[in-house]
Design a protein around this motif. Structure first.
Motif, PDB file in Angstrom:
ATOM      1  N   GLN A   1      43.484  50.717  29.483  1.00  0.00           N
ATOM      2  CA  GLN A   1      43.823  49.532  30.383  1.00  0.00           C
ATOM      3  C   GLN A   1      41.970  50.051  31.175  1.00  0.00           C
ATOM      4  O   GLN A   1      42.304  50.983  32.286  1.00  0.00           O
ATOM      5  CB  GLN A   1      45.424  50.556  31.233  1.00  0.00           C
ATOM      6  CG  GLN A   1      45.921  50.186  30.558  1.00  0.00           C
ATOM      7  CD  GLN A   1      47.131  50.880  31.444  1.00  0.00           C
ATOM      8  OE1 GLN A   1      47.765  50.042  32.425  1.00  0.00           O
ATOM      9  NE2 GLN A   1      47.549  51.712  30.816  1.00  0.00           N
ATOM     10  N   ALA A   2      41.614  48.776  31.028  1.00  0.00           N
ATOM     11  CA  ALA A   2      39.916  48.810  31.624  1.00  0.00           C
ATOM     12  C   ALA A   2      39.742  48.212  32.839  1.00  0.00           C
ATOM     13  O   ALA A   2      38.546  48.895  33.909  1.00  0.00           O
ATOM     14  CB  ALA A   2      39.300  48.712  29.767  1.00  0.00           C
ATOM     15  N   GLN A   3      40.628  48.203  33.043  1.00  0.00           N
ATOM     16  CA  GLN A   3      40.775  47.075  34.311  1.00  0.00           C
ATOM     17  C   GLN A   3      39.977  48.124  35.870  1.00  0.00           C
ATOM     18  O   GLN A   3      41.705  48.571  35.855  1.00  0.00           O
ATOM     19  CB  GLN A   3      41.301  46.268  35.025  1.00  0.00           C
ATOM     20  CG  GLN A   3      41.632  44.798  33.546  1.00  0.00           C
ATOM     21  CD  GLN A   3      40.487  44.039  33.708  1.00  0.00           C
ATOM     22  OE1 GLN A   3      39.272  44.628  32.474  1.00  0.00           O
ATOM     23  NE2 GLN A   3      41.234  42.317  33.548  1.00  0.00           N
TER      24      GLN A   3
ATOM     25  N   PRO B   1      39.702  53.335  35.705  1.00  0.00           N
ATOM     26  CA  PRO B   1      39.297  52.755  34.845  1.00  0.00           C
ATOM     27  C   PRO B   1      39.493  53.789  33.629  1.00  0.00           C
ATOM     28  O   PRO B   1      39.117  54.733  33.894  1.00  0.00           O
ATOM     29  CB  PRO B   1      38.264  51.381  34.534  1.00  0.00           C
ATOM     30  CG  PRO B   1      38.230  51.872  35.918  1.00  0.00           C
ATOM     31  CD  PRO B   1      38.466  52.953  36.427  1.00  0.00           C
ATOM     32  N   VAL B   2      40.801  53.580  32.596  1.00  0.00           N
ATOM     33  CA  VAL B   2      40.978  54.022  31.977  1.00  0.00           C
ATOM     34  C   VAL B   2      41.397  53.167  29.942  1.00  0.00           C
ATOM     35  O   VAL B   2      40.854  52.229  29.957  1.00  0.00           O
ATOM     36  CB  VAL B   2      42.100  55.145  31.512  1.00  0.00           C
ATOM     37  CG1 VAL B   2      41.945  55.812  32.936  1.00  0.00           C
ATOM     38  CG2 VAL B   2      43.384  54.367  31.550  1.00  0.00           C
TER      39      VAL B   2
END
Lengths: 282, 510
Positions: free
Chosen positions: B380-382, B376-377
Motif C-alpha cells: 500500500q504505497a500511497q 507508505p509500505v
C-alpha cells in the motif's frame, strides 16, 4: 534520460535447442551480469524459455535501445554467440565483431509492449546507485521476477485484450502505483495468441496477494475473460486459485540481473524523497 | 473526559440514542442484534474471566450454546450482542421506567469456537455444506501457524498452558463483569451449566483485571498495561459501527474487515450462510510480559538516551499516552493535549510531508508497525493512505497485579489477555505479526534496518536485535541493540466468533 523496456525474441531451430539453452545459459549468467554492471544502464534483466521454439531476453533500461544493444554485443558477445548457435537465421558471429548487424537483428526481433509501467520513471540506474551509496543503504529486500504467460482463447480475444490494455494504460499505471510492489511491469503480445505479463516485484507474492489483487485485480479479471483455463473471478476473492494459476502460468527465469540488488520500491521512493527534501532545505 | 472514563464508564460516544440508525442505510450495515458485542464494542468493564472448555456430550453442549442465546436470563447468563446496553436489560435504579433503560449490564458474555471445537460439536459431521474455504488458517489452528507470527522458542506451542494448541481447546467463553460479586455469581452459574449433562468440561480459566490506581483514597481502574503505558487510545473505527471514536486521520474501516459479510473484498463468507454471516474470527492470546526485563533494559541504555524518552520511542507514545507525533520532546506539552486529539495525527501525509524519516516517531516503533497509518509500505504505497486492509481490533486486559518497582522480583506472572479480532486471520492478524512486527522489509531498508523487529513485541535474538532512533539535522541515529524478547506467548487459539443466528443454527443440529 527516459526509461525503457526490451523483450527480445530468439526463434530456435528445434525443441532440442530450447532444452540445450536451458542447460547452457545458467553458467553464462555471471558473464552477462558483469557486462550489465559495466554498461550501467540496465535496471533488471532475465532470460526465459517461452516455448520449444522461442527464447526471450527481457530487461528494463535507461536511454537508447541501439546504444544498449551495441554495448551488449561488445561486452557480452560470447553469451549471445552461444545463443545464436541455436537460433534460426542468426546474425553473423562473433557478434562482438559485428555489433551493427546484431543491433539490426535485435531491432527486428524486438517485441512491442502494449503497456509499460515503471515505479520510479525519473531516476536512472546511476542515480539510484549514487543515492543508495550516499545514504549508505544496502538493499535487503526480497525481489522476484514474474513471467506470467496468459494464453488467449482465440485470435479475436488476443486482439481485443490488446485494445483493452492500451485503452486502460493510465488506469493500470495508477493501480500499480497504489500497490507499490512492482518496479517495472509490461504486458506484451507473444506468439500463439499469448499475452505476457512481465514484472519485477517486492515481497512474497503469497503474503502480499490480498494487497496485489485489491489494487491490480481488476485488470486481471478483465484479462481472464479472454484467457484459456483462467481462474475464477474476481481474483481478489479467489485468492488461492489466483496464486495457483499464477504459479502454473509463470515461466522460470534464467538469470535475474539486478543493478541495485535488494532495493525495494519503498527504498527507491524514500531515497528520491530524501534527495528532494535535502535540495529544498539546502 | 479522562481516558479512564472512556474505558470504564459511559462516555459521550455511547449515548443510547446514537445507534437508532444502525440497522438502516447501506446494504452492508451492521446487524447489531446478530453480532457478538465485543467484536464492534469495547465493554469498558474492569475485569474479565476466560473459560476454556472441552466438549463432553456434544448434543448437550450444542443445547447449552442455544440456551446462552435463548433470551432467558433466569436460565443461564446470555451472550452479549452489539446492541446498545439498554436493549434487553431491565431498568436500573437510576432509570425512569417510562424511558428506555440506561443501566449498564453488570456482565457481558461472549463465545469463540475453535475448529477442533466445531468438530467436537459435530458441526462438521452434521452440516455437509460446511465450508471455511477462505479461512485455511482457522482450520489449521494457532499452534500450527505459530511460527508465522513469531511464536517460537519460549513462545512455541509446546510451552502453552492448559490444552491450548493440543486439540482439547474447543470453546472459549469470555465473561466481563463490573464487580467481583457479579463475576463470582455469573461464573458459578456458568460452571453449573457447563457440567449439566456433561456438556462441557472446564479445562482452564484465567482472570484479567484492569490495573488499579488510588484516587481520592479509592482504588479505581486504569487503562494502563504492565509496561506502564496508558493503552486504549488508538481505536479502530468501523464505518457505520456503533462506536464513535475521536478522529485519527484514517478512513473508517469497512465493516467486512471485522464482521463476515458478503460485501467482503477478499474472502467468501463461511457456508452455510446462517453459520457464517455476521460472525468474525479472532486470535485469543495470553501474553506474559517481562516487566523487570523491560525496565532494566530502559535503564541499561540511560547513557545513550533518557529512559522515559526511550520508552516513548519504543512505543510511539509517552507512557502517559501522549503521542510522539504531537509532542516529541516532552510528555507534558505546554497547555496539554485534549483527550479527543490524542489520536489525531498522521505519520506521512498525502504530499509526503510529516515524519517520513521517523524523526519524531521512529518508523520501527511498536505503534507505527502495528498501524502504519499513512506511512507508505509494501502493498500500500500511497503516502497518506489509510492502510486499513490489515487492521485489527484488540480486546484485552492485563492479568497479574500492578508492578511494584520496589519489589521487582516478586515472582508473580504478569501479562495481557485477550483477542485480536479480524475477519481474515491470514491477511490481518498473521500479516501484522508476521510482516510488520517481526520483519522490516515492508518499509524498505532506507527506513528500517533489515534485521530490526518490533522492539516491544517482536521475537528478538539479542545477538542481532536493533532499534534505531533517527535524529534530526543529520546527527547520527541512536542505535539500541542487544535486547531480548519482552513478551512470551503462554496460550493462543484461533476462534470463530459465531453470530447469534449461527449459535442458534448449531444448537438446532439435534
Amino acid at each position: 534520460m527516459s526509461q525503457n523496456h526490451f523483450t527480445l525474441r530468439f526463434p530456435l531451430k528445434a525443441p532440442a535447442d530450447a532444452k540445450a539453452l536451458s542447460e547452457q545459459l545458467p553458467p553464462l549468467m555471471p558473464a552477462i551480469f558483469q557486462a550489465q554492471d559495466a554498461i550501467g544502464s540496465i535496471h533488471y534483466s532475465r532470460f526465459t524459455v517461452l516455448s520449444d521454439k522461442t527464447l526471450l531476453f527481457l530487461g528494463d533500461f535507461d536511454g537508447e535501445f541501439g546504444e544498449l544493444m551495441t554495448q551488449l554485443a561488445k561486452r557480452a558477445g560470447a553469451v549471445f554467440d552461444a545463443i545464436f548457435a541455436h537460433v534460426v537465421d542468426p546474425p553473423p558471429t562473433p557478434i562482438a565483431d559485428h555489433a551493427d548487424t546484431f543491433v539490426e537483428w535485435t531491432a527486428e526481433h524486438l517485441l512491442s509492449a502494449v503497456n509499460l509501467y515503471t515505479a520510479y520513471p525519473s531516476v536512472t540506474v546511476k542515480d539510484i546507485k549514487a543515492l543508495a551509496s550516499a545514504a549508505d543503504v544496502s538493499g535487503a529486500g526480497e525481489l522476484h521476477p514474474f513471467l506470467v504467460i496468459l494464453p488467449m482463447k482465440s485470435k479475436l480475444a488476443f486482439i481485443e485484450v490488446q485494445l483493452i490494455l492500451r485503452a486502460r494504460g493510465h488506469g493500470t499505471t495508477k493501480d500499480l502505483d497504489k500497490v507499490g510492489t512492482p518496479h517495472f511491469a509490461q504486458f506484451i503480445p507473444l506468439e500463439d495468441n499469448q499475452i505476457g505479463f512481465f514484472t519485477v516485484y517486492d515481497g512474497s507474492f503469497d503474503k502480499y496477494i490480498a494487497d496485489f489483487t485489491k489494487n491490480i485485480g481488476e485488470i486481471f479479471d478483465l484479462l481472464f475473460k479472454f484467457t484459456k483455463g483462467a481462474p475464477p473471478s474476481p481474483c481478489r476473492k479467489y485468492l488461492q486459485e489466483f496464486i495457483d494459476f499464477a504459479a502454473s502460468a509463470n515461466r522460470a527465469p534464467i538469470g535475474f540481473y539486478q543493478a541495485y540488488p535488494g532495493l525495494s520500491v519503498q527504498d527507491i521512493h524514500a531515497l528520491i524523497a530524501d534527495r528532494k527534501a535535502e535540495s529544498t532545505s539546502a | 473526559m479522562t481516558v479512564m472514563g472512556r474505558l470504564f464508564g459511559r462516555g459521550e460516544h455511547e449515548s443510547p440514542g446514537d445507534h437508532a440508525h444502525s440497522k438502516a442505510g447501506a446494504a452492508n450495515a451492521l446487524d447489531l442484534e446478530d453480532i457478538q458485542g465485543f467484536i464492534v464494542r469495547g465493554y469498558r468493564m474492569p475485569m474479565v474471566r476466560h473459560f476454556l472448555l472441552t466438549v463432553g456430550d456434544a448434543a448437550n453442549a450444542r443445547r447449552l450454546l442455544g440456551r446462552l442465546i435463548g433470551g432467558d436470563e433466569s436460565d443461564v447468563p446470555q451472550i452479549t450482542t452489539a446492541e446498545d446496553w439498554h436493549v434487553g436489560f431491565a431498568p436500573g435504579p437510576g432509570d425512569n421506567p417510562s424511558d428506555a433503560p440506561r443501566r449498564k449490564p453488570d456482565y457481558c458474555l461472549n463465545v469463540g469456537l475453535t475448529w477442533p471445537g466445531l468438530v467436537a460439536l459435530e458441526v462438521k459431521d452434521r452440516v455437509p455444506t460446511l465450508s471455511f474455504k477462505s479461512f485455511g488458517a482457522f482450520i489449521a489452528g494457532a499452534a500450527e501457524r505459530a511460527k508465522l507470527v513469531g511464536d517460537t522458542g519460549a513462545s512455541a506451542p509446546e510451552h502453552w498452558v492448559g490444552q491450548f494448541g493440543k486439540g482439547g481447546d474447543h470453546v472459549l467463553l469470555t465473561l466481563h463483569a463490573l464487580s467481583p460479586e457479579a463475576m463470582t455469581s455469573y461464573s458459578a452459574r456458568l460452571a453449573a451449566a457447563f457440567s449439566e449433562g456433561g456438556a462441557f468440561r472446564e479445562i482452564w480459566r484465567q482472570d484479567g483485571m484492569a490495573l488499579m490506581e488510588i484516587q481520592d483514597g479509592k482504588p479505581v481502574p486504569t487503562s494502563k498495561v504492565h509496561f506502564g503505558y496508558t493503552d486504549g487510545i488508538s481505536m479502530t473505527t468501523i464505518r457505520g459501527g456503533p462506536e464513535r471514536y475521536p478522529p485519527d486521520h484514517q478512513q473508517p474501516c469497512e465493516p467486512w474487515l471485522f464482521v463476515l459479510q458478503d460485501a467482503a473484498e477478499n474472502y467468501f463468507v463461511p457456508e452455510p450462510k446462517e453459520l457464517g454471516l455476521n460472525g468474525s474470527f479472532a486470535c485469543f492470546k495470553m501474553i506474559m510480559t517481562d516487566v523487570v526485563g523491560f525496565e532494566n533494559f530502559l535503564q541499561s541504555n540511560k547513557d545513550k538516551i533518557d529512559p522515559e524518552l526511550l520508552a516513548a520511542k519504543l512505543c510511539g507514545r509517552w507512557r502517559n499516552g501522549i503521542p510522539l507525533m504531537l509532542s516529541p520532546d516532552t510528555n507534558s506539552p505546554a497547555g496539554g493535549i485534549p483527550l479527543e486529539q490524542l489520536n489525531n495525527y498522521e505519520y506521512v501525509n498525502a504530499d509526503g510531508s510529516g515524519d517520513p524519516k521517523g524523526l519524531r516517531c521512529p518508523v520501527g516503533a511498536h505503534m507505527r508497525r502495528i498501524n502504519p497509518r499513512g506511512q507508505p509500505v509494501t502493498g500500500q504505497a500511497q503516502p497518506g493512505g489509510s492502510n486499513n486492509t490489515h487492521r485489527l481490533i484488540r480486546r484485552g486486559m492485563p492479568y497479574g497485579p500492578i508492578f511494584d518497582p520496589k519489589q521487582p522480583y516478586d515472582g508473580i506472572e504478569r501479562g495481557l489477555l485477550g483477542y485480536f479480532i479480524n475477519s481474515n486471520l491470514e491477511n490481518q492478524y498473521e500479516f501484522v505479526l508476521g510482516e510488520w512486527v517481526n520483519k522490516s522489509e515492508f518499509a524498505g531498508a532506507v527506513r528500517l534496518p533489515p534485521q530490526s523487529k518490533d522492539p516491544m513485541i517482536g521475537t528478538q535474538d539479542p545477538a542481532s536485535s536493533l532499534f534505531v532512533i533517527p535524529q534530526a539535522q543529520g546527527a547520527p541515529p541512536i542505535k539500541i541493540s542487544g535486547f531480548g524478547t519482552f513478551i512470551t506467548t503462554r496460550a493462543a487459539a484461533y476462534c470463530f466468533l459465531p453470530s447469534i443466528t449461527a449459535i442458534k443454527f448449531i444448537s438446532k443440529l439435534g
